[in-house]
Design a protein around this motif. Structure first.
Motif, PDB file in Angstrom:
ATOM      1  N   PRO A 106      30.855  -0.422 -16.205  1.00 59.85           N
ATOM      2  CA  PRO A 106      29.398  -0.329 -16.177  1.00 59.85           C
ATOM      3  C   PRO A 106      28.858   0.224 -17.501  1.00 59.85           C
ATOM      4  O   PRO A 106      29.274   1.308 -17.932  1.00 59.85           O
ATOM      5  CB  PRO A 106      29.128   0.640 -15.023  1.00 59.85           C
ATOM      6  N   VAL A 107      27.986  -0.536 -18.145  1.00 55.82           N
ATOM      7  CA  VAL A 107      27.334  -0.102 -19.376  1.00 55.82           C
ATOM      8  C   VAL A 107      25.827  -0.282 -19.170  1.00 55.82           C
ATOM      9  O   VAL A 107      25.325  -1.413 -19.133  1.00 55.82           O
ATOM     10  CB  VAL A 107      27.822  -0.905 -20.598  1.00 55.82           C
ATOM     11  N   LEU A 108      25.127   0.815 -19.020  1.00 50.16           N
ATOM     12  CA  LEU A 108      23.696   0.795 -18.741  1.00 50.16           C
ATOM     13  C   LEU A 108      22.933   0.960 -20.056  1.00 50.16           C
ATOM     14  O   LEU A 108      23.112   1.967 -20.748  1.00 50.16           O
ATOM     15  CB  LEU A 108      23.326   1.933 -17.780  1.00 50.16           C
ATOM     16  N   ILE A 109      22.096  -0.028 -20.398  1.00 49.58           N
ATOM     17  CA  ILE A 109      21.388  -0.020 -21.679  1.00 49.58           C
ATOM     18  C   ILE A 109      19.884   0.015 -21.434  1.00 49.58           C
ATOM     19  O   ILE A 109      19.359  -0.776 -20.647  1.00 49.58           O
ATOM     20  CB  ILE A 109      21.772  -1.240 -22.533  1.00 49.58           C
ATOM     21  N   GLU A 119       8.769   7.953 -17.697  1.00 47.88           N
ATOM     22  CA  GLU A 119       9.139   6.791 -16.885  1.00 47.88           C
ATOM     23  C   GLU A 119      10.560   6.331 -17.207  1.00 47.88           C
ATOM     24  O   GLU A 119      11.357   6.037 -16.313  1.00 47.88           O
ATOM     25  CB  GLU A 119       8.142   5.649 -17.113  1.00 47.88           C
ATOM     26  N   MET A 120      10.876   6.277 -18.495  1.00 46.85           N
ATOM     27  CA  MET A 120      12.208   5.836 -18.910  1.00 46.85           C
ATOM     28  C   MET A 120      13.283   6.805 -18.418  1.00 46.85           C
ATOM     29  O   MET A 120      14.302   6.389 -17.845  1.00 46.85           O
ATOM     30  CB  MET A 120      12.280   5.711 -20.430  1.00 46.85           C
ATOM     31  N   LYS A 151      18.216   8.247 -12.407  1.00 42.62           N
ATOM     32  CA  LYS A 151      18.568   7.672 -11.112  1.00 42.62           C
ATOM     33  C   LYS A 151      19.750   6.720 -11.222  1.00 42.62           C
ATOM     34  O   LYS A 151      20.727   6.805 -10.460  1.00 42.62           O
ATOM     35  CB  LYS A 151      17.362   6.929 -10.531  1.00 42.62           C
ATOM     36  N   GLU A 152      19.681   5.792 -12.167  1.00 45.76           N
ATOM     37  CA  GLU A 152      20.721   4.763 -12.270  1.00 45.76           C
ATOM     38  C   GLU A 152      22.034   5.340 -12.807  1.00 45.76           C
ATOM     39  O   GLU A 152      23.119   4.940 -12.367  1.00 45.76           O
ATOM     40  CB  GLU A 152      20.214   3.607 -13.128  1.00 45.76           C
ATOM     41  N   SER A 153      21.950   6.279 -13.736  1.00 43.04           N
ATOM     42  CA  SER A 153      23.166   6.877 -14.291  1.00 43.04           C
ATOM     43  C   SER A 153      23.867   7.730 -13.241  1.00 43.04           C
ATOM     44  O   SER A 153      25.103   7.716 -13.133  1.00 43.04           O
ATOM     45  CB  SER A 153      22.842   7.714 -15.526  1.00 43.04           C
ATOM     46  N   PHE A 154      23.103   8.484 -12.459  1.00 37.76           N
ATOM     47  CA  PHE A 154      23.713   9.309 -11.408  1.00 37.76           C
ATOM     48  C   PHE A 154      24.479   8.439 -10.417  1.00 37.76           C
ATOM     49  O   PHE A 154      25.606   8.768 -10.023  1.00 37.76           O
ATOM     50  CB  PHE A 154      22.644  10.121 -10.668  1.00 37.76           C
ATOM     51  N   LYS A 155      23.889   7.329 -10.037  1.00 35.29           N
ATOM     52  CA  LYS A 155      24.549   6.430  -9.091  1.00 35.29           C
ATOM     53  C   LYS A 155      25.865   5.903  -9.669  1.00 35.29           C
ATOM     54  O   LYS A 155      26.894   5.851  -8.977  1.00 35.29           O
ATOM     55  CB  LYS A 155      23.617   5.263  -8.768  1.00 35.29           C
TER      56      LYS A 155
END
Length: 535
Positions: free
Chosen positions: A252-255, A266-267, A273-277
């Motif tokens: 998983p690489v979240l950009i 907002e960012m 939220k998404e990184s914690f998951k």
């Protein structure tokens, strides 16, 4: 009784002082009496013969300098009477054969690592946050504060309590409360840097390869990446670099791109939220047994002294040879500190093209340094010189001992990723942190770092094992030294015995049984190399 001087190679015409030598002292050595002409500190070198001006000075069996005037037998070598000199190398001069060490006792041993889908095995399990450009450093720092405060134990800093006492005028004994880590099987680390825009485009492309290597490193479970949007290091450049290293990457690489996401609040809300998951999911990966062939050990030195090349570095060399015999990987970097030993390394290259690539990289690097008004001869630091490393070739000959004696299987430019087991050469500067940063970016999952003077370098994703060349350093700075090789200097242990101890220690670190001193100090250094700027 401990020896007073030692000759490293049979062909050497200088010896290393193992203890302080007094002027007028007579030493019996190899069937002759040598009168010490001037006070010589331990780690420094004395002449075993008279040198006329311009005479070749040999140590480790290679040319390390020439006499800058007459040097009498028994006198100490200094920066005043010796100048840097190394042999010119044009290509392979002889064939090479290697007798591998006996690894029967190691072949069935394993370490407990994190198995990745591409076959690599990590010694750590890290979720990594980093920016593509320095403009996002502040947001990374905000995220670091948020995640560390909520996910990790809050440790009391004794210096914070000291300052609080000074401010209040009374002794503060309050102990801050601690909370257990939310996750027990993953670390969360953060990188910032000054690159990604400005400078030349090649710097951004080089940074993209380095960051891609960090994501692909088996110690990383996944990453959160921040982009501004208008910088030189565009998201597509980073993705292309990542695809080139590993076309089948399945991490998983979240950009996130700030200029496309509205306000900072907002960012950051979306990122948290998404990184914690994703971190919660990555925490499910557990350590499992892995062959020692999955170890990729970076070989580094910093704050070297006159003993580094005869105790700590040769021990790393013996470990490197054990890994090569086990189909593991060792990576020798710091190209300015290979000046003078190029011929041996070229002759050890399995493929002639790798030998040519090595020389091409060395010559290009040296030219860039000369064009900047310097040279490889300026590499030894004041600390190096003070402790007996008076020319770059002398320093290099000792530093190269970290690479052992095995064949060179591959030669990598900065940012290129390891693909072949065995000994690899990696083009990096001699600068400790820049070189260590590059080693990990090329896939090293643990780094052995020798030092004679003491240096606290660490890395955000890979354990850095500090190896001291002498016992005095280990006793003076026990908070940064993991293992020491002073017993070799005293003649109490052989290099081979010390290497066995070191490999056992590596296995424990790689298995998570021992935390390195750098990790305990939370030392997370990351400095990308800007080509041609650093030695």
């Amino acid at each position: 009784m401990q020896k007073k001087i030692i000759k490293v190679n049979a062909s050497d015409n200088v010896a290393v002082a193992l203890v302080n030598l007094s002027a007028g002292e007579v030493i019996s050595f190899e069937g002759q009496d040598i009168t010490v002409l001037s006070y010589t500190k331990s780690k420094h070198k004395i002449a075993l013969e008279k040198f006329d001006s311009g005479a070749r000075i040999i140590m480790y069996g290679v040319l390390v300098g020439t006499a800058n005037g007459v040097i009498e037998k028994g006198d100490v070598l200094t920066t005043q009477n010796v100048k840097h000199q190394s042999e010119k190398v044009f290509g392979r001069t002889e064939s090479f054969s290697w007798t591998a060490p006996n690894v029967e006792k190691w072949k069935d041993k394993t370490f407990l690592g994190y198995h990745r889908e591409d076959g690599q095995v990590g010694t750590e399990n890290v979720w990594l946050f980093f920016p593509l450009v320095f403009c996002e450093n502040r947001n990374i720092e905000i995220l670091k504060e948020i995640f560390e405060k909520e996910l990790l134990k809050q440790k009391v800093n004794p210096h914070q309590m000291l300052l609080r006492s000074l401010v209040s005028g009374k002794e503060e004994t309050e102990v801050a409360s601690t909370t257990p880590d939310v996750f027990d099987n993953i670390d969360v680390k953060f990188i910032t840097h000054p690159g990604g825009c400005g400078g030349i485009r090649q710097d951004s492309e080089s940074l993209a390869k380095l960051l891609a290597g960090y994501v692909n490193n088996p110690n990383v479970a996944g990453a959160t990446v921040l982009s501004l949007g208008c910088q030189n290091l565009q998201i597509n450049i980073f993705k292309e670099a990542l695809h080139k290293i590993n076309p089948n990457l399945n991490k998983p690489v979240l950009i996130y791109e700030q200029q496309q996401m509205g306000t900072v609040d907002e960012m950051l809300s979306v990122i948290v939220k998404e990184s914690f998951k994703a971190i919660k999911q990555a925490n499910n990966t557990k350590r499992e047994p892995a062959s020692l062939s999955k170890l990729r050990v970076g070989l580094e030195c910093g704050g070297s002294d006159g003993f580094s090349g005869i105790s700590a570095n040769p021990t790393l060399g013996a470990v490197s040879d054990l890994l090569a015999a086990l189909n593991g990987t060792a990576v020798l970097a710091e190209f300015p500190e290979l000046c003078g030993v190029e011929q041996e390394l070229v002759n050890r290259c399995v493929d002639d093209e790798d030998g040519k690539k090595f020389l091409k990289l060395m010559k290009a690097y040296e030219k860039s340094v000369v064009d900047a008004g310097s040279g490889f001869d300026m590499n030894p630091s004041p600390g190096n010189i003070k402790d007996g490393l008076i020319t770059d070739a002398m320093k290099s000959a000792g530093a190269a001992k970290k690479g052992g004696t095995s064949p060179v299987q591959d030669v990598l430019d900065y940012g290129e990723y390891i693909t072949k087991p065995g000994l690899n050469l990696l083009c990096t500067p001699g600068n400790d942190v820049e070189s260590t940063t590059g080693l990990v970016g090329s896939g090293a999952n643990v780094v052995l770092f020798t030092t004679g003077l003491g240096t606290p370098t660490g890395n955000p994703i890979a354990p850095i094992i500090k190896v001291s060349s002498n016992t005095e350093l280990a006793e003076r700075m026990p908070d940064i030294i993991d293992i020491e090789t002073g017993a070799v200097i005293r003649g109490e242990k052989t290099i081979e015995e010390m290497a066995d101890e070191m490999l056992e220690f590596i296995i424990k670190v790689a298995s998570g049984e021992i935390q390195t001193k750098a990790k305990l100090l939370n030392q997370n250094d990351f400095i990308p190399w800007r080509r041609g700027v650093s030695l």
